[in-house]
Design a protein around this motif. Structure first.
Motif, mmCIF file in Angstrom:
data_model
loop_
_atom_site.group_PDB
_atom_site.id
_atom_site.type_symbol
_atom_site.label_atom_id
_atom_site.label_comp_id
_atom_site.label_asym_id
_atom_site.label_seq_id
_atom_site.Cartn_x
_atom_site.Cartn_y
_atom_site.Cartn_z
ATOM 1 N N ALA A 187 48.762 32.681 -13.005
ATOM 2 C CA ALA A 187 48.047 32.274 -13.888
ATOM 3 C C ALA A 187 48.774 31.121 -14.920
ATOM 4 O O ALA A 187 48.115 29.989 -15.374
ATOM 5 C CB ALA A 187 47.313 32.781 -14.896
ATOM 6 N N GLU A 188 49.841 31.679 -16.111
ATOM 7 C CA GLU A 188 49.672 30.827 -16.494
ATOM 8 C C GLU A 188 50.324 29.074 -16.230
ATOM 9 O O GLU A 188 50.922 28.045 -17.011
ATOM 10 C CB GLU A 188 51.083 31.627 -17.320
ATOM 11 C CG GLU A 188 50.877 33.049 -17.953
ATOM 12 C CD GLU A 188 52.317 33.519 -19.023
ATOM 13 O OE1 GLU A 188 52.894 32.809 -20.151
ATOM 14 O OE2 GLU A 188 53.566 34.119 -18.178
ATOM 15 N N ILE A 189 51.535 29.469 -14.931
ATOM 16 C CA ILE A 189 51.463 28.143 -15.081
ATOM 17 C C ILE A 189 50.926 27.430 -13.575
ATOM 18 O O ILE A 189 51.128 26.542 -13.340
ATOM 19 C CB ILE A 189 53.170 28.577 -14.242
ATOM 20 C CG1 ILE A 189 53.489 29.361 -13.038
ATOM 21 C CG2 ILE A 189 54.352 28.835 -15.959
ATOM 22 C CD1 ILE A 189 54.544 29.264 -12.478
ATOM 23 N N TYR A 190 49.571 27.937 -12.829
ATOM 24 C CA TYR A 190 49.158 27.579 -12.171
ATOM 25 C C TYR A 190 48.947 26.175 -12.508
ATOM 26 O O TYR A 190 48.639 25.020 -11.525
ATOM 27 C CB TYR A 190 48.133 28.494 -12.340
ATOM 28 C CG TYR A 190 47.184 27.491 -10.733
ATOM 29 C CD1 TYR A 190 47.579 27.444 -9.489
ATOM 30 C CD2 TYR A 190 45.470 26.954 -11.396
ATOM 31 C CE1 TYR A 190 46.327 27.080 -8.840
ATOM 32 C CE2 TYR A 190 44.565 26.241 -10.647
ATOM 33 C CZ TYR A 190 44.821 26.145 -9.091
ATOM 34 O OH TYR A 190 44.060 25.787 -8.161
ATOM 35 N N ASP A 191 48.158 26.097 -13.356
ATOM 36 C CA ASP A 191 47.938 24.411 -14.013
ATOM 37 C C ASP A 191 49.004 23.605 -13.520
ATOM 38 O O ASP A 191 49.438 22.268 -13.092
ATOM 39 C CB ASP A 191 47.317 24.018 -14.808
ATOM 40 C CG ASP A 191 45.813 25.102 -15.737
ATOM 41 O OD1 ASP A 191 45.132 25.489 -14.309
ATOM 42 O OD2 ASP A 191 45.635 25.479 -15.870
ATOM 43 N N ASP A 192 50.134 23.521 -14.666
ATOM 44 C CA ASP A 192 51.595 22.687 -13.929
ATOM 45 C C ASP A 192 51.816 22.701 -12.348
ATOM 46 O O ASP A 192 51.831 21.859 -11.968
ATOM 47 C CB ASP A 192 52.989 23.250 -14.918
ATOM 48 C CG ASP A 192 52.572 22.618 -16.378
ATOM 49 O OD1 ASP A 192 51.183 22.455 -16.659
ATOM 50 O OD2 ASP A 192 52.949 23.620 -17.534
ATOM 51 N N ALA A 193 51.715 23.681 -11.381
ATOM 52 C CA ALA A 193 51.907 23.879 -10.456
ATOM 53 C C ALA A 193 51.175 22.896 -9.611
ATOM 54 O O ALA A 193 51.348 22.385 -8.394
ATOM 55 C CB ALA A 193 52.489 25.521 -10.185
ATOM 56 N N VAL A 194 49.975 23.412 -9.617
ATOM 57 C CA VAL A 194 49.531 22.053 -9.052
ATOM 58 C C VAL A 194 49.928 20.210 -10.049
ATOM 59 O O VAL A 194 48.998 20.135 -8.666
ATOM 60 C CB VAL A 194 47.622 22.720 -9.877
ATOM 61 C CG1 VAL A 194 47.016 21.307 -8.799
ATOM 62 C CG2 VAL A 194 46.765 23.874 -9.137
ATOM 63 N N ALA A 195 49.730 20.265 -10.672
ATOM 64 C CA ALA A 195 50.160 18.697 -11.775
ATOM 65 C C ALA A 195 51.062 18.307 -10.280
ATOM 66 O O ALA A 195 51.078 17.248 -10.046
ATOM 67 C CB ALA A 195 50.204 18.954 -12.877
ATOM 68 N N ALA A 196 52.131 19.493 -10.354
ATOM 69 C CA ALA A 196 53.578 18.833 -9.715
ATOM 70 C C ALA A 196 53.363 18.988 -8.039
ATOM 71 O O ALA A 196 53.616 17.295 -7.779
ATOM 72 C CB ALA A 196 54.588 20.057 -10.004
ATOM 73 N N ALA A 197 52.539 19.492 -7.794
ATOM 74 C CA ALA A 197 52.294 19.329 -6.038
ATOM 75 C C ALA A 197 51.484 18.205 -6.074
ATOM 76 O O ALA A 197 51.449 17.739 -5.029
ATOM 77 C CB ALA A 197 51.616 20.652 -5.210
#
Length: 215
Positions: A187-197
């Motif tokens: 949950a901590e890195i989800y937003d950044d992971a989505v943005a990177a994808a």
């Protein structure tokens, strides 16, 4: 006759799964290099020859678990909806995987998954085996791309596109997994992971729109 063959194949699959699960349990507990094939056979209650009949090399006992995953991209392209481009289908699948914290995206903190990944990363033979599987996955995805744009399987555009997609996805998965292994929660890195994808697939899309693999 077809039913008998089906039952036989299911039995073989069950045996294969039992052997692989026994092997991974031992590898995770004692270490990959410390466990012999004879010990795996004993734990699975089969002969050593049976193990080798199903798994010609020791690393296959581990890589068996990820083989289907490396064929997944080609299936996604072939099973895409009528309004989806090949790259669009892969993009949607990866973003869904992130939302579900699927292991295939690296955004997963299941302890068994992380233990498995640590074992693979620390064992040279397993890393090399995964590289070989990735190469086979590239061939499968290139063939699916070639079908989609109606070119021969050997077409350079299909092959280059497949490599770009798989290397890009492996980069995304690796980045996510490394953060999880450092103690981050999904949950901590989800937003950044989505943005990177999204940024990665947008970059791929700009190159692939000209050959019919994306809008």
């Amino acid at each position: 006759m077809a039913e008998v063959l089906g039952l036989r194949e299911r039995k073989k699959q069950r045996t294969r799964d039992v052997i692989s699960r026994a092997a991974i349990t031992l590898f995770l507990r004692d270490g990959y290099d410390q466990v012999s094939v004879a010990q795996v056979a004993e734990a699975a209650e089969v002969s050593k020859m049976t193990v080798f009949n199903y798994f010609p090399a020791k690393e296959d006992l581990v890589l068996h678990q990820s083989r289907d995953h490396f064929e997944e991209t080609a299936r996604i392209v072939r099973d895409r909806g009528p309004d989806q481009t090949p790259l669009g289908a892969l993009r949607a699948h990866f973003l869904t995987g992130l939302a579900e914290h699927d292991a295939g995206t690296g955004l997963c903190d299941d302890e068994d998954y992380l233990a498995f990944q640590r074992m693979v990363q620390s064992t040279q033979n397993l890393r090399l085996g995964l590289s070989e599987q990735l190469w086979r996955s590239e061939e499968s995805l290139a063939a699916a791309f070639a079908e989609a744009i109606e070119v021969p399987p050997s077409d350079v555009v299909a092959r280059v596109a497949a490599r770009q997609v798989l290397v890009s996805q492996q980069t995304l998965v690796g980045d996510n997994l490394n953060l999880i292994l450092l103690g981050k929660r999904p949950a901590e890195i989800y937003d950044d992971a989505v943005a990177a994808a999204k940024a990665t697939f947008a970059l791929l899309g700009r190159g692939m729109s000209s050959c019919g693999l994306d809008d």
